[in-house]
Design a protein around this motif. Structure first.
Motif, PDB file in Angstrom:
ATOM      1  N   THR A 136      -0.469  -4.026 -10.747  1.00 26.71           N
ATOM      2  CA  THR A 136      -0.023  -4.706  -9.531  1.00 26.71           C
ATOM      3  C   THR A 136       1.154  -3.976  -8.896  1.00 26.71           C
ATOM      4  N   VAL A 137       2.094  -3.527  -9.729  1.00 25.59           N
ATOM      5  CA  VAL A 137       3.250  -2.787  -9.215  1.00 25.59           C
ATOM      6  C   VAL A 137       2.807  -1.495  -8.530  1.00 25.59           C
ATOM      7  N   LEU A 138       1.785  -0.833  -9.084  1.00 26.18           N
ATOM      8  CA  LEU A 138       1.314   0.440  -8.532  1.00 26.18           C
ATOM      9  C   LEU A 138       0.327   0.273  -7.383  1.00 26.18           C
ATOM     10  N   SER A 139      -0.095  -0.955  -7.107  1.00 27.39           N
ATOM     11  CA  SER A 139      -1.106  -1.171  -6.075  1.00 27.39           C
ATOM     12  C   SER A 139      -0.695  -0.664  -4.686  1.00 27.39           C
ATOM     13  N   PRO A 140       0.601  -0.717  -4.296  1.00 22.49           N
ATOM     14  CA  PRO A 140       0.946  -0.148  -2.986  1.00 22.49           C
ATOM     15  C   PRO A 140       0.667   1.345  -2.884  1.00 22.49           C
ATOM     16  N   LEU A 141       0.585   2.047  -4.033  1.00 18.97           N
ATOM     17  CA  LEU A 141       0.236   3.465  -4.032  1.00 18.97           C
ATOM     18  C   LEU A 141      -1.266   3.661  -4.216  1.00 18.97           C
ATOM     19  N   MET A 142      -1.831   2.927  -5.170  1.00 19.24           N
ATOM     20  CA  MET A 142      -3.247   3.090  -5.512  1.00 19.24           C
ATOM     21  C   MET A 142      -4.163   2.695  -4.360  1.00 19.24           C
ATOM     22  N   VAL A 143      -3.902   1.533  -3.763  1.00 17.77           N
ATOM     23  CA  VAL A 143      -4.804   1.009  -2.728  1.00 17.77           C
ATOM     24  C   VAL A 143      -4.897   1.956  -1.535  1.00 17.77           C
ATOM     25  N   PRO A 144      -3.765   2.358  -0.922  1.00 17.02           N
ATOM     26  CA  PRO A 144      -3.883   3.276   0.218  1.00 17.02           C
ATOM     27  C   PRO A 144      -4.525   4.613  -0.149  1.00 17.02           C
ATOM     28  N   ALA A 145      -4.176   5.148  -1.337  1.00 14.31           N
ATOM     29  CA  ALA A 145      -4.695   6.460  -1.732  1.00 14.31           C
ATOM     30  C   ALA A 145      -6.211   6.431  -1.895  1.00 14.31           C
ATOM     31  N   LEU A 146      -6.730   5.413  -2.570  1.00 15.01           N
ATOM     32  CA  LEU A 146      -8.165   5.365  -2.802  1.00 15.01           C
ATOM     33  C   LEU A 146      -8.935   5.061  -1.529  1.00 15.01           C
ATOM     34  N   LEU A 147      -8.410   4.173  -0.701  1.00 14.37           N
ATOM     35  CA  LEU A 147      -9.112   3.859   0.542  1.00 14.37           C
ATOM     36  C   LEU A 147      -9.058   5.031   1.516  1.00 14.37           C
ATOM     37  N   TRP A 148      -7.951   5.745   1.527  1.00 18.06           N
ATOM     38  CA  TRP A 148      -7.849   6.949   2.379  1.00 18.06           C
ATOM     39  C   TRP A 148      -8.868   7.987   1.912  1.00 18.06           C
ATOM     40  N   GLY A 149      -9.017   8.118   0.586  1.00 19.11           N
ATOM     41  CA  GLY A 149      -9.984   9.060   0.051  1.00 19.11           C
ATOM     42  C   GLY A 149     -11.415   8.699   0.423  1.00 19.11           C
ATOM     43  N   ALA A 150     -11.653   7.406   0.686  1.00 19.88           N
ATOM     44  CA  ALA A 150     -12.985   6.956   1.092  1.00 19.88           C
ATOM     45  C   ALA A 150     -13.157   7.003   2.607  1.00 19.88           C
ATOM     46  N   GLY A 151     -12.131   7.511   3.297  1.00 20.31           N
ATOM     47  CA  GLY A 151     -12.235   7.635   4.750  1.00 20.31           C
ATOM     48  C   GLY A 151     -11.744   6.436   5.518  1.00 20.31           C
ATOM     49  N   MET A 152     -10.949   5.552   4.873  1.00 17.54           N
ATOM     50  CA  MET A 152     -10.456   4.342   5.538  1.00 17.54           C
ATOM     51  C   MET A 152      -8.941   4.411   5.628  1.00 17.54           C
ATOM     52  N   GLU A 153      -8.402   4.229   6.833  1.00 18.04           N
ATOM     53  CA  GLU A 153      -6.955   4.228   7.008  1.00 18.04           C
ATOM     54  C   GLU A 153      -6.440   2.790   6.991  1.00 18.04           C
ATOM     55  N   LEU A 154      -5.324   2.615   6.306  1.00 27.73           N
ATOM     56  CA  LEU A 154      -4.732   1.282   6.229  1.00 27.73           C
ATOM     57  C   LEU A 154      -3.855   1.015   7.451  1.00 27.73           C
ATOM     58  N   PRO A 155      -4.069  -0.123   8.134  1.00 27.06           N
ATOM     59  CA  PRO A 155      -3.225  -0.460   9.264  1.00 27.06           C
ATOM     60  C   PRO A 155      -1.898  -1.070   8.827  1.00 27.06           C
ATOM     61  N   THR A 156      -1.829  -1.507   7.587  1.00 25.06           N
ATOM     62  CA  THR A 156      -0.606  -2.105   7.060  1.00 25.06           C
ATOM     63  C   THR A 156       0.139  -1.072   6.236  1.00 25.06           C
ATOM     64  N   ALA A 157       1.424  -0.888   6.499  1.00 25.87           N
ATOM     65  CA  ALA A 157       2.198   0.117   5.792  1.00 25.87           C
ATOM     66  C   ALA A 157       2.292  -0.227   4.311  1.00 25.87           C
ATOM     67  N   PRO A 158       2.224   0.778   3.426  1.00 28.15           N
ATOM     68  CA  PRO A 158       2.351   0.517   1.988  1.00 28.15           C
ATOM     69  C   PRO A 158       3.627  -0.242   1.642  1.00 28.15           C
ATOM     70  N   GLY A 159       4.712   0.008   2.409  1.00 23.61           N
ATOM     71  CA  GLY A 159       5.966  -0.694   2.148  1.00 23.61           C
ATOM     72  C   GLY A 159       5.846  -2.194   2.341  1.00 23.61           C
ATOM     73  N   ALA A 160       5.044  -2.601   3.317  1.00 28.78           N
ATOM     74  CA  ALA A 160       4.843  -4.034   3.547  1.00 28.78           C
ATOM     75  C   ALA A 160       4.079  -4.662   2.390  1.00 28.78           C
ATOM     76  N   ILE A 161       3.072  -3.933   1.894  1.00 27.51           N
ATOM     77  CA  ILE A 161       2.321  -4.423   0.739  1.00 27.51           C
ATOM     78  C   ILE A 161       3.247  -4.509  -0.470  1.00 27.51           C
ATOM     79  N   ALA A 162       4.072  -3.473  -0.643  1.00 24.08           N
ATOM     80  CA  ALA A 162       4.993  -3.450  -1.780  1.00 24.08           C
ATOM     81  C   ALA A 162       5.940  -4.644  -1.748  1.00 24.08           C
ATOM     82  N   GLY A 163       6.401  -5.012  -0.550  1.00 19.97           N
ATOM     83  CA  GLY A 163       7.304  -6.156  -0.432  1.00 19.97           C
ATOM     84  C   GLY A 163       6.643  -7.447  -0.874  1.00 19.97           C
TER      85      GLY A 163
END
Length: 317
Positions: A136-163
């Protein structure tokens, strides 16, 4: 009151299945209960933490002998599994939406309720909690990285997810410490069944906002809903049993069962906060609760059938 909770704890598997059937029949709240989800996640985290000694968990997370296999496990569970599912989806010619769901599954951290389910089944609760917290702590890094690798850009900043993740975890840690100090380790251990009962009730309540309006979505496109339900069951139970079998060749049966449970049961609802509303994703998250809530009944039956059940209840790992 305690006796009632103990009775519920003894019948937690049946209660979870009943909740899965009955909650979708409740009138829709129009999303009014969605803000309760972070609170429920924090409470479930705190309950699991209180049963496993928060101080010991902190010490374990600072131990390199624990961190190395934990880190390796998370890499295998998320980036490696995500790459494998992505390539498999593309190789099978699945549509882009389904491939995204495959990657979303791998990107998601272990289920928040995972440690509570592990404790209900007599698995290694401490190991389950370590994986859940670290993932869960690493999810702000894991989620954007894996979705970006699949060709999907996150509209929500990782920092917001981390908060959001930080406050949920912080609330759970504080609650765990308060429960541990207020009730004491002995009373908590003696009340294990009552804790199982409370966890089961909270998990059923968790279903209310997650499954809100799910029947309308199913009836709008039954074929797609059926496909997403099959996909969710295949990823959860199929992944669970595959990891259990592979890990069983390298570690103890108890640890293998716990790792299978953690791999199959993912907190995909994290993605709902990270991505703009997508009908397929919302329906996938809702239907994905079917194997999650059936897990305790299915795995306990499997353990009895295999003759390798956990026997005595365990609270550590």
């Amino acid at each position: 009151m305690i006796s009632a909770l103990e009775w519920i704890g003894c019948h937690a598997r049946g209660l979870l299945l009943a909740g899965l059937v009955l909650v979708p029949l409740l009138p829709s709240t129009g999303g009014a209960l969605v803000p309760l989800l972070p609170v429920l996640i924090a409470v479930l985290t705190g309950m699991a933490l209180s049963r496993l000694d928060p101080a010991a968990i902190v010490v374990a997370l600072a131990d390199r002998r624990v961190l190395r296999p934990l880190g390796l496990g998370l890499v295998l569970f998320q980036p490696v599994a995500g790459a494998g599912l992505y390539l498999a989806g593309r190789g099978l010619g699945l549509d882009a939406g389904t491939v995204l769901l495959l990657v979303a599954f791998a990107a998601s951290p272990p289920l928040t309720s995972g440690p509570n389910i592990a404790l209900m089944l007599g698995y290694e609760g401490r190991l389950a909690l370590l994986y859940m917290l670290a993932g869960t702590v690493l999810s702000p890094l894991m989620v954007p990285a894996l979705l970006w690798g699949a060709g999907m850009e996150l509209p929500t900043a990782p920092g917001a997810i981390a908060g959001r993740v930080f406050w949920m975890l912080a609330g759970g840690v504080v609650l765990g410490i308060v429960l541990r100090r207020t009730l004491g380790a002995r009373r908590i251990a003696e009340g294990a069944r009552a804790f199982d009962g409370v966890a089961a009730i909270l998990m059923v309540v968790f279903l209310v906002p997650v499954l809100d309006g799910v029947w309308d979505r199913v009836l709008a496109d039954p074929a797609r809903a059926g496909w997403l339900a099959v996909l969710g069951v295949a990823l959860n139970l199929g992944g669970n049993l595959a990891v259990r079998g592979l890990a069983g060749r390298m570690t103890t049966p108890g640890r293998a069962r716990t790792l299978g449970l953690l791999f199959g049961n993912r907190n995909i609802s994290v993605l709902l906060a990270a991505l703009p509303f997508q009908p397929d994703l919302a329906l996938f998250v809702a239907l994905g609760q079917i194997p999650i809530y059936a897990t305790p009944a299915i795995l306990s039956a499997l353990d009895r059938h295999s003759g390798k059940g956990p026997g005595n209840r365990r609270t550590g790992g």
